[in-house]
Design an enzyme around this catalytic site. Structure first.
Site, PDB file in Angstrom:
ATOM      1  N   SER A   1      55.483 -16.500  10.542  1.00  0.00           N
ATOM      2  CA  SER A   1      54.056 -16.673  10.296  1.00  0.00           C
ATOM      3  C   SER A   1      53.255 -15.781  11.244  1.00  0.00           C
ATOM      4  O   SER A   1      53.430 -14.561  11.239  1.00  0.00           O
ATOM      5  CB  SER A   1      53.690 -18.155  10.430  1.00  0.00           C
TER       6      SER A   1
ATOM      7  N   HIS B   1      56.953 -23.572   4.113  1.00  0.00           N
ATOM      8  CA  HIS B   1      56.558 -22.529   5.062  1.00  0.00           C
ATOM      9  C   HIS B   1      57.433 -22.494   6.318  1.00  0.00           C
ATOM     10  O   HIS B   1      57.366 -21.533   7.079  1.00  0.00           O
ATOM     11  CB  HIS B   1      55.086 -22.746   5.448  1.00  0.00           C
TER      12      HIS B   1
END
Length: 253
Positions: A84, A233
């Site tokens: 990320s 995620h």
């Protein structure tokens, strides 16, 4: 910038970088598994975890922090793995200093500017009344008014700790992360990185989509892709064994 650092294992150097609101502790399972094959340097990025707080944050600054860490540790080059926000730091480092990066792995992020989708998180974190807080359960209750998902709240609350005065506080530099959010949303930039790169996507995550293919290939023309089914995620946590196997296969082939 003297980043907080945990070094584990032996072998070729591998630097691991967490995402927004994260710390190196979020990678404990992967650090343990990967340190059986590599010397793992897990870091807290600036304004996160136990690393120093600073008035500014941006990808060029964070990439320079990692470069400084490499110099301090005597690392001419290393494998780089980032998730990320940490993935964008890894990309910026590779674009700025390709000679310092061996193999690059980017986890569930693309080199694009994202819209603000952390507004509720910042509102919720700021709404937690640290001064009157008596327990983590109470903090979770307050945060739940703004953040529905229990797993996300649990992740965010790993930042909560007690000071020497036994008061609750955030380890992350919340005001700066909020004020610099536009910088955190930005895409890394620079001349194309001509070495191979592995992008790992969680099947149920929308951080990497087909719409971003052109931007990815413009900066990373030798990009490869792997999809981890049933993952969101955080594939390194949600599908840990599959993730470890993908990383090992890529770094050792």
């Amino acid at each position: 910038m003297q980043l907080n650092l945990q070094i584990s294992g032996s072998g070729a150097p591998l630097i691991i970088m967490h995402g927004l609101f994260g710390t190196l502790l979020n990678w404990s399972g992967q650090i343990k598994a990967l340190s059986e094959h590599f010397t793992v340097y897990a870091v807290d990025l600036r304004n996160h975890g136990r690393s120093p707080h600073a008035d500014k944050t941006s990808y060029p600054l964070m990439a320079d922090d990692i470069l400084e860490l490499m110099d301090q540790q005597g690392l001419e080059s290393a494998h780089i793995l980032g998730h990320s926000m940490g993935g964008k730091v890894a990309m910026q480092l590779a674009l700025n200093h390709p000679q310092r990066v061996n193999k690059l792995i980017i986890v569930d992020i693309a080199p694009v500017q994202y819209p603000n989708h952390h507004g509720d998180v910042f509102t919720g974190l700021n709404a937690v009344d640290l001064g009157s807080l008596t327990s983590r359960a109470e903090a979770d209750k307050q945060l739940s008014q703004y953040v529905d998902e229990l797993s996300v709240r649990q992740f965010l609350l790993t930042n909560l700790y007690r000071t020497e005065e036994k008061r609750f506080a955030w380890r992350m530099n919340l005001p700066v992360l909020e004020s610099c959010y536009d910088e955190i949303s930005k895409a890394p930039s620079g001349p194309a990185f001509e070495k191979p790169v592995l992008f790992i996507k969680g099947e149920n995550s929308d951080y990497i989509t087909a719409d971003y293919r052109e931007q990815i290939l413009s900066l990373f023309p030798k990009a490869e892709y792997r999809l981890i089914q049933g993952s969101g995620h955080w594939p390194h946590a949600e599908k840990a064994s599959i993730f470890t196997r993908l990383v090992l296969n890529y770094l050792t082939k």
